[in-house]
Design a protein around this motif. Structure first.
Motif, short mmCIF file in Angstrom:
data_model
loop_
_atom_site.label_atom_id
_atom_site.label_comp_id
_atom_site.label_asym_id
_atom_site.label_seq_id
_atom_site.Cartn_x
_atom_site.Cartn_y
_atom_site.Cartn_z
N GLY A 64 21.69 -12.54 17.81
CA GLY A 64 22.43 -12.62 16.56
C GLY A 64 21.50 -12.40 15.37
O GLY A 64 20.28 -12.36 15.53
N PRO A 65 22.08 -12.26 14.19
CA PRO A 65 21.29 -11.88 13.02
C PRO A 65 20.38 -12.98 12.46
O PRO A 65 19.47 -12.70 11.70
CB PRO A 65 22.34 -11.49 11.99
CG PRO A 65 23.56 -12.27 12.39
CD PRO A 65 23.50 -12.39 13.89
N ASP A 66 20.63 -14.23 12.83
CA ASP A 66 19.89 -15.35 12.25
C ASP A 66 18.63 -15.64 13.06
O ASP A 66 18.43 -16.74 13.57
CB ASP A 66 20.81 -16.57 12.23
CG ASP A 66 20.24 -17.70 11.40
OD1 ASP A 66 19.55 -17.42 10.41
OD2 ASP A 66 20.48 -18.87 11.76
N LEU A 67 17.74 -14.66 13.21
CA LEU A 67 16.58 -14.76 14.07
C LEU A 67 15.28 -14.80 13.26
O LEU A 67 15.05 -13.96 12.39
CB LEU A 67 16.53 -13.56 15.02
CG LEU A 67 15.42 -13.52 16.05
CD1 LEU A 67 15.58 -14.66 17.05
CD2 LEU A 67 15.42 -12.19 16.78
N GLN A 88 13.57 -17.84 17.47
CA GLN A 88 14.51 -18.96 17.35
C GLN A 88 15.47 -18.69 16.20
O GLN A 88 15.23 -17.82 15.38
CB GLN A 88 13.77 -20.27 17.13
CG GLN A 88 13.02 -20.35 15.81
CD GLN A 88 12.28 -21.66 15.66
OE1 GLN A 88 11.76 -22.21 16.61
NE2 GLN A 88 12.23 -22.16 14.43
N SER A 89 16.55 -19.49 16.17
CA SER A 89 17.47 -19.38 15.04
C SER A 89 16.79 -19.95 13.81
O SER A 89 15.85 -20.75 13.92
CB SER A 89 18.78 -20.12 15.35
OG SER A 89 18.52 -21.49 15.58
N ARG A 90 17.27 -19.56 12.66
CA ARG A 90 16.64 -20.00 11.41
C ARG A 90 16.60 -21.52 11.28
O ARG A 90 15.63 -22.09 10.80
CB ARG A 90 17.41 -19.40 10.22
CG ARG A 90 16.70 -19.54 8.90
CD ARG A 90 17.32 -18.70 7.81
NE ARG A 90 17.43 -17.29 8.11
CZ ARG A 90 16.42 -16.40 8.04
NH1 ARG A 90 15.23 -16.81 7.70
NH2 ARG A 90 16.62 -15.13 8.33
N ASP A 91 17.63 -22.21 11.78
CA ASP A 91 17.66 -23.67 11.69
C ASP A 91 16.91 -24.34 12.85
O ASP A 91 16.80 -25.57 12.89
CB ASP A 91 19.10 -24.19 11.62
CG ASP A 91 19.92 -23.86 12.86
OD1 ASP A 91 19.37 -23.31 13.84
OD2 ASP A 91 21.13 -24.16 12.85
#
Length: 159
Positions: A64-67, A88-91
């Motif tokens: 997904g885009p939140d990488l 990892q995801s941004r969060d």
């Protein structure tokens, strides 16, 4: 002395000045040949962002885009980049398998040439300490100092 003659003498003296400097420079030792070493672009730099964007392009369809990447090793030399990172995801809620990648700068963009996960793969090319000999055979212009040495420790996940 007339003005024309003094101008000729002045110009002649100016022509000799560069030669005087050349004679004194000839006695100086030649500059040492320097071998370039890999560099690590600092966090937030344009070059680091461009390299990570090149890697992100290869993984975004899986994650997904939140990488974002937790980078454990990044080396850049002569238009090539070697990276070892934990995506990892941004969060930080979603963590993915660590990756190693070899990128090359082409037409102003960083393009992934080799991409692999770390360990737990049946693919012999997916080792964290990739077979540098095979990479050098595949990419003859690859600077040897860019790659980790065969005795380098494997990537460990950064918490």
């Amino acid at each position: 002395m007339n003005l024309t003659r003094s101008l000729r003498i002045g110009c002649g003296a100016l022509l000799l000045l560069p030669m005087c400097g050349t004679a004194s420079r000839a006695a100086e030792p030649a500059p040492a040949v320097t071998v370039e070493a890999p560099t690590t672009p600092p966090p937030g730099s344009r070059e680091r962002r461009a390299i990570l964007d090149g890697l992100r392009t290869e993984l975004i369809h899986l994650t997904g885009p939140d990488l974002v990447f937790v980078v454990s090793d990044l080396r850049v030399l002569e238009g090539w980049a070697w990276i070892e990172a934990a995506p990892q995801s941004r969060d930080g809620a979603n963590r993915y398998e660590d990756v190693v990648a070899l990128l090359r700068q082409q037409a102003g963009r960083w393009v992934v040439q080799v991409l692999g996960p770390c360990g737990e793969s049946e693919d012999p090319d997916a080792d964290c300490n990739a077979d540098t000999g095979r990479l050098r055979e595949r990419f003859p212009s690859l600077p040897p100092d860019l790659l980790p040495h065969d005795d380098a420790p494997a990537v460990s996940r950064v918490p």
